[in-house]
Design a protein around this motif. Sequence first.
Motif, PDB file in Angstrom:
ATOM      1  N   ASP A  80      85.068  -5.989  76.044  1.00 39.37           N
ATOM      2  CA  ASP A  80      85.817  -4.951  75.336  1.00 39.37           C
ATOM      3  C   ASP A  80      86.998  -4.532  76.212  1.00 39.37           C
ATOM      4  O   ASP A  80      86.854  -3.762  77.156  1.00 39.37           O
ATOM      5  N   LEU A  81      88.177  -5.037  75.876  1.00 41.56           N
ATOM      6  CA  LEU A  81      89.360  -4.785  76.698  1.00 41.56           C
ATOM      7  C   LEU A  81      89.878  -3.358  76.584  1.00 41.56           C
ATOM      8  O   LEU A  81      90.737  -2.943  77.372  1.00 41.56           O
ATOM      9  N   ASN A  82      89.364  -2.584  75.618  1.00 42.59           N
ATOM     10  CA  ASN A  82      89.796  -1.195  75.470  1.00 42.59           C
ATOM     11  C   ASN A  82      88.919  -0.217  76.244  1.00 42.59           C
ATOM     12  O   ASN A  82      89.142   0.993  76.194  1.00 42.59           O
ATOM     13  N   ILE A  83      87.917  -0.740  76.939  1.00 40.77           N
ATOM     14  CA  ILE A  83      87.120   0.077  77.847  1.00 40.77           C
ATOM     15  C   ILE A  83      87.753   0.019  79.224  1.00 40.77           C
ATOM     16  O   ILE A  83      88.158  -1.044  79.699  1.00 40.77           O
ATOM     17  N   SER A  84      87.856   1.161  79.875  1.00 39.81           N
ATOM     18  CA  SER A  84      88.430   1.201  81.217  1.00 39.81           C
ATOM     19  C   SER A  84      87.497   0.528  82.223  1.00 39.81           C
ATOM     20  O   SER A  84      86.296   0.373  81.971  1.00 39.81           O
ATOM     21  N   ARG A  85      88.057   0.165  83.353  1.00 37.48           N
ATOM     22  CA  ARG A  85      87.238  -0.470  84.392  1.00 37.48           C
ATOM     23  C   ARG A  85      86.068   0.424  84.788  1.00 37.48           C
ATOM     24  O   ARG A  85      84.960  -0.054  85.019  1.00 37.48           O
ATOM     25  N   ILE A  86      86.320   1.727  84.872  1.00 37.06           N
ATOM     26  CA  ILE A  86      85.275   2.732  85.065  1.00 37.06           C
ATOM     27  C   ILE A  86      85.489   3.746  83.952  1.00 37.06           C
ATOM     28  O   ILE A  86      86.479   4.468  83.947  1.00 37.06           O
ATOM     29  N   HIS A  87      84.586   3.820  82.976  1.00 35.19           N
ATOM     30  CA  HIS A  87      84.895   4.547  81.744  1.00 35.19           C
ATOM     31  C   HIS A  87      84.140   5.881  81.606  1.00 35.19           C
ATOM     32  O   HIS A  87      84.739   6.924  81.363  1.00 35.19           O
ATOM     33  N   LEU A  88      82.829   5.844  81.725  1.00 38.90           N
ATOM     34  CA  LEU A  88      82.045   7.053  81.493  1.00 38.90           C
ATOM     35  C   LEU A  88      80.771   7.013  82.320  1.00 38.90           C
ATOM     36  O   LEU A  88      80.390   5.983  82.871  1.00 38.90           O
ATOM     37  N   ALA A  89      80.121   8.172  82.405  1.00 38.93           N
ATOM     38  CA  ALA A  89      78.845   8.275  83.109  1.00 38.93           C
ATOM     39  C   ALA A  89      77.831   8.973  82.220  1.00 38.93           C
ATOM     40  O   ALA A  89      78.168   9.890  81.466  1.00 38.93           O
TER      41      ALA A  89
END
Length: 256
Positions: A80-89
């Motif tokens: 999923d290219l629209n997810i950031s490298r570090i997205h959520l926790a």
Amino acid sequence: MTINCPICKTQNSESEDWCTVCGWLLNQKAPGSSIHDEGNIDDELDFKAFLILPERGSVALRKTRTVIGREFGDIQIPDDLNISRIHLALVAESGGLYVEDLRSSNGTLLNGVKIPPGRRYLLSTDDVITAGDSALKIEFKGLGKEGEESPGLYLVDEDGNKSRLRQGDNTVGRLPLNTVTLEDKPYVAREHAVLSLELAPSGLNFLYLTDLGSSNGRYVNQKPVPGHTRIRVHPGDEITFSDVTFRVLEILKEEE
């Protein structure tokens, strides 16, 4: 001597200021971190938490802090290219599971509503978190009996409908990301107030109300509560959010 990157776990030379693999500033903690980050999730939750991933099925959460990203983290979604490298926790704390956006590029949605970065939202079973183009479903198992007579604290509306309060921060408002959702009440703010159920050292549960700056007011036993003020609420009290009134009900555990 080496420095372990908190994001991608790469061992870096102590002369490096930035991680040579992911670019993280090495003197910073991982985003959303706390002193309990590396703990076992069972120490914080009395139920089992799972994340249902697209095309991958159910994944059991095992740590008190689970980072999700495209390239780094405990759970990676590389396609999923629209997810950031570090997205959520996903953070387990004080008996509840929370989601926190880690300042991702495209943001994080909870039940279709974008959440602000850096703020944690209490999750319930069947909640859907959207990161990029991926829908991630939350599932809890082992919550025990959840019927209307299950022990705990409840908000009871004027029609007798009960909303159980969970350990941690229960938000109240019109948006579907709230723990107690009042979508059909136009005078209630999008995020009106927080009811925090906290376990005291004595073992007793204390309930606190914090207004979030709502424009149409909030009252406890018909007395106005100042904006952004935190007060304790007791079983039997009446709480009014704008024009909607609830009674706090405590159902005690039956002695065996």
